[in-house]
Design an enzyme around this catalytic site. Structure first.
Site, PDB file in Angstrom:
ATOM      1  N   SER A 109       0.826  -1.210   0.000  1.00  0.00           N
ATOM      2  CA  SER A 109       0.000   0.000   0.000  1.00  0.00           C
ATOM      3  C   SER A 109       0.859   1.258   0.000  1.00  0.00           C
ATOM      4  O   SER A 109       0.412   2.313  -0.468  1.00  0.00           O
ATOM      5  CB  SER A 109      -0.944   0.006   1.205  1.00  0.00           C
ATOM      6  OG  SER A 109      -0.214   0.006   2.417  1.00  0.00           O
TER       7      SER A 109
ATOM      8  N   ARG B 281       1.126  -9.120 -17.489  1.00  0.00           N
ATOM      9  CA  ARG B 281       1.106  -8.857 -18.928  1.00  0.00           C
ATOM     10  C   ARG B 281       2.473  -8.955 -19.594  1.00  0.00           C
ATOM     11  O   ARG B 281       2.552  -8.897 -20.826  1.00  0.00           O
ATOM     12  CB  ARG B 281       0.492  -7.480 -19.187  1.00  0.00           C
ATOM     13  CG  ARG B 281      -0.925  -7.336 -18.670  1.00  0.00           C
ATOM     14  CD  ARG B 281      -1.867  -8.361 -19.261  1.00  0.00           C
ATOM     15  NE  ARG B 281      -3.245  -8.163 -18.803  1.00  0.00           N
ATOM     16  CZ  ARG B 281      -4.291  -8.801 -19.280  1.00  0.00           C
ATOM     17  NH1 ARG B 281      -4.126  -9.711 -20.226  1.00  0.00           N
ATOM     18  NH2 ARG B 281      -5.499  -8.564 -18.811  1.00  0.00           N
TER      19      ARG B 281
ATOM     20  N   ARG C 227      -8.562  -2.750 -13.049  1.00  0.00           N
ATOM     21  CA  ARG C 227      -9.572  -1.763 -12.680  1.00  0.00           C
ATOM     22  C   ARG C 227      -9.037  -0.611 -11.839  1.00  0.00           C
ATOM     23  O   ARG C 227      -9.641   0.456 -11.798  1.00  0.00           O
ATOM     24  CB  ARG C 227     -10.724  -2.465 -11.948  1.00  0.00           C
ATOM     25  CG  ARG C 227     -11.489  -3.425 -12.846  1.00  0.00           C
ATOM     26  CD  ARG C 227     -12.577  -4.156 -12.081  1.00  0.00           C
ATOM     27  NE  ARG C 227     -13.313  -5.076 -12.929  1.00  0.00           N
ATOM     28  CZ  ARG C 227     -12.918  -6.310 -13.214  1.00  0.00           C
ATOM     29  NH1 ARG C 227     -11.789  -6.760 -12.691  1.00  0.00           N
ATOM     30  NH2 ARG C 227     -13.633  -7.086 -13.997  1.00  0.00           N
TER      31      ARG C 227
ATOM     32  N   SER D 284     -12.765   9.017 -28.310  1.00  0.00           N
ATOM     33  CA  SER D 284     -14.158   8.632 -28.533  1.00  0.00           C
ATOM     34  C   SER D 284     -14.404   8.292 -29.997  1.00  0.00           C
ATOM     35  O   SER D 284     -14.215   9.133 -30.881  1.00  0.00           O
ATOM     36  CB  SER D 284     -15.087   9.769 -28.108  1.00  0.00           C
ATOM     37  OG  SER D 284     -16.412   9.514 -28.519  1.00  0.00           O
TER      38      SER D 284
ATOM     39  N   ARG E   6       1.632   0.281  -7.254  1.00  0.00           N
ATOM     40  CA  ARG E   6       1.213  -1.063  -6.846  1.00  0.00           C
ATOM     41  C   ARG E   6       0.431  -1.747  -7.966  1.00  0.00           C
ATOM     42  O   ARG E   6       0.674  -2.914  -8.296  1.00  0.00           O
ATOM     43  CB  ARG E   6       0.361  -0.976  -5.583  1.00  0.00           C
ATOM     44  CG  ARG E   6      -0.051  -2.325  -5.016  1.00  0.00           C
ATOM     45  CD  ARG E   6      -0.950  -2.139  -3.805  1.00  0.00           C
ATOM     46  NE  ARG E   6      -1.175  -3.377  -3.084  1.00  0.00           N
ATOM     47  CZ  ARG E   6      -1.882  -3.465  -1.961  1.00  0.00           C
ATOM     48  NH1 ARG E   6      -2.418  -2.366  -1.439  1.00  0.00           N
ATOM     49  NH2 ARG E   6      -2.058  -4.626  -1.353  1.00  0.00           N
TER      50      ARG E   6
ATOM     51  N   ASN F 189      -1.309   3.732 -10.234  1.00  0.00           N
ATOM     52  CA  ASN F 189      -0.338   3.822  -9.151  1.00  0.00           C
ATOM     53  C   ASN F 189       0.671   2.679  -9.255  1.00  0.00           C
ATOM     54  O   ASN F 189       0.480   1.710  -9.994  1.00  0.00           O
ATOM     55  CB  ASN F 189      -1.030   3.872  -7.777  1.00  0.00           C
ATOM     56  CG  ASN F 189      -1.703   2.563  -7.377  1.00  0.00           C
ATOM     57  OD1 ASN F 189      -1.080   1.500  -7.364  1.00  0.00           O
ATOM     58  ND2 ASN F 189      -2.985   2.638  -7.020  1.00  0.00           N
TER      59      ASN F 189
ATOM     60  N   LEU G 114      -6.865  -4.138 -21.210  1.00  0.00           N
ATOM     61  CA  LEU G 114      -6.327  -3.118 -20.309  1.00  0.00           C
ATOM     62  C   LEU G 114      -7.376  -2.688 -19.284  1.00  0.00           C
ATOM     63  O   LEU G 114      -7.053  -2.451 -18.113  1.00  0.00           O
ATOM     64  CB  LEU G 114      -5.857  -1.914 -21.127  1.00  0.00           C
ATOM     65  CG  LEU G 114      -5.185  -0.778 -20.362  1.00  0.00           C
ATOM     66  CD1 LEU G 114      -3.898  -1.245 -19.682  1.00  0.00           C
ATOM     67  CD2 LEU G 114      -4.899   0.399 -21.292  1.00  0.00           C
ATOM     68  N   SER G 115      -8.633  -2.624 -19.700  1.00  0.00           N
ATOM     69  CA  SER G 115      -9.697  -2.165 -18.803  1.00  0.00           C
ATOM     70  C   SER G 115      -9.975  -3.151 -17.678  1.00  0.00           C
ATOM     71  O   SER G 115     -10.638  -2.809 -16.696  1.00  0.00           O
ATOM     72  CB  SER G 115     -10.983  -1.907 -19.600  1.00  0.00           C
ATOM     73  OG  SER G 115     -11.530  -3.112 -20.091  1.00  0.00           O
ATOM     74  N   ARG G 116      -9.469  -4.377 -17.790  1.00  0.00           N
ATOM     75  CA  ARG G 116      -9.662  -5.356 -16.714  1.00  0.00           C
ATOM     76  C   ARG G 116      -8.794  -5.037 -15.505  1.00  0.00           C
ATOM     77  O   ARG G 116      -9.031  -5.576 -14.419  1.00  0.00           O
ATOM     78  CB  ARG G 116      -9.359  -6.762 -17.231  1.00  0.00           C
ATOM     79  CG  ARG G 116     -10.335  -7.221 -18.307  1.00  0.00           C
ATOM     80  CD  ARG G 116      -9.901  -8.514 -18.950  1.00  0.00           C
ATOM     81  NE  ARG G 116     -10.719  -8.807 -20.128  1.00  0.00           N
ATOM     82  CZ  ARG G 116     -10.434  -9.734 -21.023  1.00  0.00           C
ATOM     83  NH1 ARG G 116      -9.341 -10.473 -20.870  1.00  0.00           N
ATOM     84  NH2 ARG G 116     -11.220  -9.932 -22.070  1.00  0.00           N
TER      85      ARG G 116
END
Length: 208
Positions: free
Chosen positions: A50, A174, A76, A84, A165, A163, A72-74
């Site tokens: 942390s 990945r 979170r 867009s 972590r 961040n 990448l969106s996994r």
């Protein structure tokens, strides 16, 4: 693919946060070797991860495919602001046809598509791109409907903030050879884009 680190938190923010726990500010060397070692020891060796969340990185990523964007969106615990398709698909309206599938048109398609190491897949991606172009330029279909015909290989552009972590978690997963090849490339590019003095915190996360 192009990855640029636009901004990052100085290391001394993390070392000062750690020293807050023990009130050991007098042992700080103002972001020098002692403080850097402290961050690594507490955050990586002792697994008080942390403390690494005080370090934040802001990246610009160009040329990632929409397919890789889904992966990448996994991850979170990060923030994404993505180009867009509803407002930017007009970039295809004035483009000439990508047919026939010759060397010149395949090269032109690379402006919009991520190619892989398979000629048949790339050819089908270009055909999908051509169908999308036809919807927009010849049938005048609105962007918010035409976007449903976009190929997964279509390139996008995003701002990505994460961040330390969470970035360690991303790089660990990945950079593995079991990850999608494009995600492996992204992991390496993110690591390479980090400021040199920060990379030591992530070296053990890389799988190859």
């Amino acid at each position: 693919m192009e990855v640029i680190c636009k901004h990052y938190t100085p290391l001394d923010i993390a070392s000062q946060a750690i020293r807050t726990c023990w009130q050991s500010f007098e042992y700080s060397d103002d972001g020098g070797c002692k403080d850097k070692e402290l961050i690594h020891r507490v955050g990586n060796i002792f697994r008080h991860s942390s403390t690494l969340e005080h370090l934040y990185y802001n990246f610009e990523i160009k040329g990632l495919s929409r397919g890789a964007l889904q992966e990448l969106s996994r991850h979170r615990i990060a923030s994404l602001s993505v180009k867009s398709s509803r407002y930017t698909l007009r970039e295809l309206k004035e483009v000439e046809s990508f047919l026939p599938l010759n060397e010149t048109n395949l090269e032109r398609a690379k402006e919009f598509l991520v190619f892989v190491d398979n000629e048949k897949v790339n050819a089908m991606s270009v055909l999908a791109l051509e169908n999308l172009r036809i919807l927009l330029s010849e049938h005048n279909i609105k962007n918010d409907l035409a976007k449903y015909a976009m190929p997964e290989s279509y390139k996008t552009h995003l701002a990505y903030s994460i961040n330390a972590r969470s970035l360690q978690n991303f790089l660990t997963l990945r950079s593995s050879n079991k990850a999608l090849k494009e995600m492996q490339d992204l992991a390496k590019a993110l690591f390479d884009a980090l400021p040199g003095e920060h990379q030591y915190l992530f070296e053990d996360c890389l799988k190859h």
